[in-house]
Write a protein that holds these residues in place. Sequence first.
Motif, PDB file in Angstrom:
ATOM      1  N   ALA A  44      44.725  -7.198  -1.276  1.00  0.00           N
ATOM      2  CA  ALA A  44      43.487  -6.435  -1.444  1.00  0.00           C
ATOM      3  C   ALA A  44      43.219  -6.162  -2.920  1.00  0.00           C
ATOM      4  O   ALA A  44      42.076  -6.290  -3.385  1.00  0.00           O
ATOM      5  N   ALA A  45      44.247  -5.826  -3.678  1.00  0.00           N
ATOM      6  CA  ALA A  45      44.080  -5.572  -5.111  1.00  0.00           C
ATOM      7  C   ALA A  45      43.606  -6.837  -5.829  1.00  0.00           C
ATOM      8  O   ALA A  45      42.713  -6.771  -6.687  1.00  0.00           O
ATOM      9  N   ALA A  46      44.170  -7.982  -5.471  1.00  0.00           N
ATOM     10  CA  ALA A  46      43.772  -9.247  -6.091  1.00  0.00           C
ATOM     11  C   ALA A  46      42.329  -9.600  -5.730  1.00  0.00           C
ATOM     12  O   ALA A  46      41.565 -10.072  -6.584  1.00  0.00           O
ATOM     13  N   PHE A  47      41.939  -9.368  -4.482  1.00  0.00           N
ATOM     14  CA  PHE A  47      40.556  -9.635  -4.059  1.00  0.00           C
ATOM     15  C   PHE A  47      39.591  -8.732  -4.816  1.00  0.00           C
ATOM     16  O   PHE A  47      38.562  -9.189  -5.313  1.00  0.00           O
ATOM     17  N   ARG A  48      39.903  -7.447  -4.887  1.00  0.00           N
ATOM     18  CA  ARG A  48      39.015  -6.517  -5.592  1.00  0.00           C
ATOM     19  C   ARG A  48      38.879  -6.901  -7.063  1.00  0.00           C
ATOM     20  O   ARG A  48      37.789  -6.828  -7.637  1.00  0.00           O
ATOM     21  N   LYS A  49      39.985  -7.295  -7.679  1.00  0.00           N
ATOM     22  CA  LYS A  49      39.968  -7.681  -9.095  1.00  0.00           C
ATOM     23  C   LYS A  49      39.027  -8.856  -9.334  1.00  0.00           C
ATOM     24  O   LYS A  49      38.393  -8.949 -10.379  1.00  0.00           O
ATOM     25  N   LYS A  50      38.922  -9.755  -8.351  1.00  0.00           N
ATOM     26  CA  LYS A  50      38.032 -10.918  -8.452  1.00  0.00           C
ATOM     27  C   LYS A  50      36.618 -10.607  -7.937  1.00  0.00           C
ATOM     28  O   LYS A  50      35.777 -11.493  -7.887  1.00  0.00           O
ATOM     29  N   GLY A  51      36.379  -9.378  -7.521  1.00  0.00           N
ATOM     30  CA  GLY A  51      35.061  -9.007  -7.006  1.00  0.00           C
ATOM     31  C   GLY A  51      34.790  -9.560  -5.615  1.00  0.00           C
ATOM     32  O   GLY A  51      33.639  -9.715  -5.210  1.00  0.00           O
ATOM     33  N   LEU A  52      35.846  -9.836  -4.864  1.00  0.00           N
ATOM     34  CA  LEU A  52      35.721 -10.379  -3.509  1.00  0.00           C
ATOM     35  C   LEU A  52      35.863  -9.255  -2.482  1.00  0.00           C
ATOM     36  O   LEU A  52      36.611  -8.301  -2.694  1.00  0.00           O
ATOM     37  N   PRO A  53      35.161  -9.369  -1.366  1.00  0.00           N
ATOM     38  CA  PRO A  53      35.169  -8.280  -0.383  1.00  0.00           C
ATOM     39  C   PRO A  53      36.492  -8.108   0.363  1.00  0.00           C
ATOM     40  O   PRO A  53      37.171  -9.084   0.686  1.00  0.00           O
ATOM     41  N   VAL A  54      36.797  -6.854   0.620  1.00  0.00           N
ATOM     42  CA  VAL A  54      37.945  -6.450   1.440  1.00  0.00           C
ATOM     43  C   VAL A  54      37.365  -5.711   2.635  1.00  0.00           C
ATOM     44  O   VAL A  54      36.622  -4.735   2.469  1.00  0.00           O
ATOM     45  N   ILE A  55      37.707  -6.198   3.824  1.00  0.00           N
ATOM     46  CA  ILE A  55      37.119  -5.657   5.052  1.00  0.00           C
ATOM     47  C   ILE A  55      38.225  -5.201   5.994  1.00  0.00           C
ATOM     48  O   ILE A  55      39.063  -6.005   6.411  1.00  0.00           O
ATOM     49  N   PHE A  56      38.213  -3.920   6.322  1.00  0.00           N
ATOM     50  CA  PHE A  56      39.157  -3.359   7.282  1.00  0.00           C
ATOM     51  C   PHE A  56      38.468  -3.317   8.643  1.00  0.00           C
ATOM     52  O   PHE A  56      37.327  -2.877   8.759  1.00  0.00           O
TER      53      PHE A  56
END
Length: 190
Positions: A44-56
């Motif tokens: 999730a941290a890596a996705f956020r850093k790349k501006g990619l969505p994290v969906i729970f």
Amino acid sequence: MDRKTETSEPRKGLLIIDMQNGSFTADSRRYDPEGVVARINALAAAFRKKGLPVIFIQHDGTKLDEYIPNTHDWQLLADLNVEKQDLILAKEAHDAFYNTELETKLNELNVGELVITGSATDFCVESTVQVALSKDYDITVVEDAHTTGEKPHLSAEQIITHYNFIWGNMIPTKGRIELKTSEALIASLV
């Protein structure tokens, strides 16, 4: 809106399925819960850093008198890192697409590849993988970031190994399906 005809390249989206208190109790032990949570948090941290969505995805089991919204069992695990920009969507069946806003949100976010993690491997994760494949998403299952509990006939580790084998050998539709470790996936995002 068809994500395959978007002018911009479809993006990856991280899907975190049913990592809720009610699935991680003394009576419903999961395989390697601390490790799975740590790997999901790193992804999730890596996705956020790349501006990619994290969906729970949170299961709402009101119809079965379980996982009732705003109860302890329904809440996401306290050790999961949830940020304000993350999406949180409810579902009422194993399949995260069934009667939910998931596909609409994925289209709005131009997500064409789902990176799938969560619980339980043999129920909600499996159902969501199958439906996402039939909807022609590209799929990456993070082989060390999903979990399940023991069954009378198989250990949780055997079930995880079994489903990783199945997903690694499925015939894709228009999309593709592959397995990656969390480490390899994070490295590919850098």
